[in-house]
Motif scaffolding. Structure first.
Motif, short mmCIF file in Angstrom:
data_model
loop_
_atom_site.label_atom_id
_atom_site.label_comp_id
_atom_site.label_asym_id
_atom_site.label_seq_id
_atom_site.Cartn_x
_atom_site.Cartn_y
_atom_site.Cartn_z
N GLU A 146 28.48 67.77 62.97
CA GLU A 146 27.28 67.37 63.71
C GLU A 146 26.30 66.57 62.87
N ARG A 147 26.29 66.79 61.55
CA ARG A 147 25.22 66.24 60.72
C ARG A 147 25.66 65.08 59.83
N PHE A 148 26.97 64.95 59.56
CA PHE A 148 27.41 63.96 58.57
C PHE A 148 28.57 63.13 59.09
N ASN A 149 28.70 61.94 58.54
CA ASN A 149 29.79 61.03 58.88
C ASN A 149 30.82 61.08 57.76
N PRO A 150 32.09 61.45 58.05
CA PRO A 150 33.09 61.55 56.99
C PRO A 150 33.40 60.22 56.32
N ARG A 151 33.07 59.09 57.00
CA ARG A 151 33.33 57.77 56.42
C ARG A 151 32.15 57.25 55.60
N ALA A 152 31.06 58.02 55.54
CA ALA A 152 29.89 57.59 54.76
C ALA A 152 30.28 57.45 53.29
N HIS A 208 34.84 65.15 49.96
CA HIS A 208 34.08 66.16 49.24
C HIS A 208 33.65 67.35 50.09
N ILE A 209 33.61 67.17 51.42
CA ILE A 209 33.01 68.18 52.30
C ILE A 209 34.02 68.60 53.35
N MET A 255 25.04 65.87 50.64
CA MET A 255 24.45 66.35 51.90
C MET A 255 22.92 66.41 51.83
N THR A 256 22.39 66.83 50.69
CA THR A 256 20.93 66.93 50.58
C THR A 256 20.26 65.56 50.70
N PHE A 257 20.87 64.53 50.11
CA PHE A 257 20.26 63.20 50.12
C PHE A 257 21.00 62.25 51.06
N TYR A 258 21.61 62.81 52.09
CA TYR A 258 22.30 62.01 53.10
C TYR A 258 21.28 61.15 53.84
N GLY A 259 21.51 59.83 53.85
CA GLY A 259 20.56 58.92 54.48
C GLY A 259 19.35 58.62 53.63
N SER A 260 19.26 59.22 52.43
CA SER A 260 18.09 59.01 51.57
C SER A 260 18.48 58.45 50.21
N THR A 261 19.67 57.83 50.13
CA THR A 261 20.15 57.29 48.86
C THR A 261 20.32 55.78 48.94
N ARG A 262 19.81 55.10 47.93
CA ARG A 262 19.91 53.65 47.85
C ARG A 262 20.94 53.28 46.77
N PRO A 263 21.84 52.33 47.05
CA PRO A 263 22.85 51.95 46.04
C PRO A 263 22.19 51.34 44.81
N LEU A 264 22.69 51.73 43.66
CA LEU A 264 22.21 51.20 42.39
C LEU A 264 23.17 50.10 41.94
N ASP A 265 22.62 49.02 41.39
CA ASP A 265 23.46 47.92 40.93
C ASP A 265 24.49 48.43 39.92
N LYS A 266 25.73 47.93 40.02
CA LYS A 266 26.82 48.43 39.19
C LYS A 266 26.62 48.18 37.71
#
Length: 495
Positions: free
Chosen positions: A367-373, A357-358, A421-432
């Motif tokens: 510098e700020r994000f992991n492409p494998r995230a 996506h990025i 990018m805005t919620f990178y590291g601030s997102t919790r997975p929701l049950d499917k």
């Protein structure tokens, strides 16, 4: 003696005649002076033109106003015929007076002119309420034209997906908006605006609040109806619908004629209801005003949820192409663990990770994000607004928008990369089980997954209101459509 006496008498007679002539002359001069002083104001070269111009302008202005009222009054019912005659009569008098005004007639016409102007003011004041309604109707007519022009520009600019354009979106949804606006025009007084003081439910953090950003009134009605029918306590669910100003009248007509079911609450808002959304405070607004047509305003408004709803602590964001099948009250009990966002993760194997996506060729991104995230999806998102404010996520989003001004980090037409990018590291997975996706592009979703999902998502091009929708999924959406709304048949939805 006799001759002398006769000469003396002649001299006396001549003196008397001279004195009489002098007296007459003085009287004539005095009369002339009196007349000049009486008409001095009218004939004075310094003041008469200004006074004349003012009176003429005053009369012409009021004549023009009444002529305009007369033009509108002709369109009213036969009951207003007498009012039309009054308008035309006084307007004619004023026009005649204006043409007759000259330096020699100011004093004579001033009183008559002022009398006609006074009558004109009284008549215009009595008609003001009726013509205010006409003004509102004219504004709605302008809105109808603006909607039509916006859709035309979208087609010409290629902003409508070609496959969607081949279906019923441009024609049927456009037709529906036009019909709703026509209904508003026909009976504007029956469609109330929002009350000056919003009901307390709209700001009560103890209730269940949803945000929907859309200009598709039919799709929004399905989201609200499906959620209300699935809820154990429908009256505790509040939907905040934000749309473009030109579509707001259509939404008002729909929900006035088809109120939210089972006591569910709906607040209808336009972008203009949020004064802080301006070019100086928002890079989104500034870029759009600078001519960046790739930035879809309604999509990007989701990044202002805490500012839009300052009294709320948690909001569930729903897309307009979802159907709710199970009570969503449990989302307010999901533990976010201090995170800002809860969403369905979409990565498996190497599919749909951040690198998809990025643009990771940019050093700032590397510098700020992991492409494998692992990426996640919009459609159903739980936002903790208190954690959002704490982490200053809106300010982070603004920085990213400034960095992407030229569209080098992500495609500005897509809102998902900005969210990743805005919620990178601030997102919790929701049950499917909360969210099943793909009903708009994948014909092979397992029936048991669809049946067990709280929310099913028609993401993709094959939307359920289009002719190209998958037949095996379409009934899941159409069963919540209010088919008693006569405009749907008139607009050939084929539901």
């Amino acid at each position: 003696m006799a001759g002398g006496g006769g000469g003396g008498g002649g001299r006396a007679s001549a003196q008397r005649r001279a004195a009489l002539a002098a007296l007459i002359t003085l009287l004539l001069l005095a009369s002339l002076a009196f007349l000049l002083s009486a008409t001095g104001t009218a004939s004075a070269p310094n003041s008469a033109p200004f006074r004349l111009a003012a009176i003429r302008r005053h009369a012409e202005d009021h004549a023009a106003v009444l002529a305009a009222y007369a033009a509108q009054a002709r369109k009213l019912s036969a009951a207003s015929a007498s009012q039309t005659e009054s308008f035309l009569s006084i307007s004619g008098h004023l026009s005649s007076l204006s043409s007759r005004i000259s330096l020699s007639t100011v004093a004579l016409l001033e009183k008559e002119t002022r009398g006609q102007i006074k009558r004109a003011r009284a008549l215009a004041g009595a008609a003001k309420e009726a013509f205010d309604t006409q003004s509102k109707i004219q504004k709605l007519s302008d809105t109808v034209f603006a909607v039509d022009q916006q859709l035309l520009r979208a087609r010409r600019a290629g902003l409508l997906n070609s496959r969607i354009a081949a279906g019923s979106t441009p024609k049927s949804l456009h037709c529906l908006v036009m019909r709703l606006l026509e209904a508003r025009l026909a009976n504007a007084s029956a469609i109330p605006d929002d009350p000056p003081v919003p009901p307390p439910q709209f700001t009560d953090p103890a209730l269940y609040h949803y945000a929907i950003f859309s200009d598709n009134v039919l799709a929004v009605s399905v989201v609200v109806a499906s959620a209300a029918r699935a809820a154990a306590e429908p009256a505790r669910h509040v939907f905040h619908v934000v749309t473009a100003p030109m579509y707001l009248p259509a939404f008002r007509v729909w929900f006035a004629r088809r109120p939210p079911p089972l006591g569910t609450h709906v607040q209808l808002l336009a972008v203009s209801d949020f004064p802080f959304l301006n070019a100086s405070a928002s890079p989104v607004i500034r870029q759009i005003e600078d001519g960046n047509r790739d930035v879809p305003l309604l999509d990007y408004l989701r990044f202002y949820l805490p500012e839009m709803f300052p009294a709320l602590r948690r909001v569930v964001l729903l897309e307009d192409d979802v159907v709710v099948q199970r009570d969503l009250a449990g989302l307010w009990r999901v533990d976010l663990g201090g995170k800002v966002n809860a969403a369905l993760e979409t990565c498996f194997g190497g599919f749909r990770r951040y690198g998809k996506h990025i643009n990771f060729s940019d050093p700032a991104v590397q510098e700020r994000f992991n492409p494998r995230a692992c990426a996640w999806s919009y459609g159903l998102n739980v936002f903790d607004l208190q954690a959002w404010r704490r982490d200053q996520c809106t300010q982070r989003f603004h920085q990213l928008m400034e960095m992407n001004e030229n569209g080098t980090l992500w495609d500005p037409a897509s809102v998902l990369p900005a969210g990743l990018m805005t919620f990178y590291g601030s997102t919790r997975p929701l049950d499917k089980s909360w969210h099943v996706m793909g009903l708009g592009y994948n014909p092979h979703i397992r029936p048991e997954d669809i049946k067990g999902a709280a929310v099913i998502h028609f993401n993709g091009n094959m939307k359920p209101w289009l002719d190209v929708a998958f037949n095996q999924y379409k009934h899941l959406w159409t069963k919540y459509v209010d088919t008693e709304m006569e405009f749907l048949t008139l607009c050939n939805f084929g539901l």
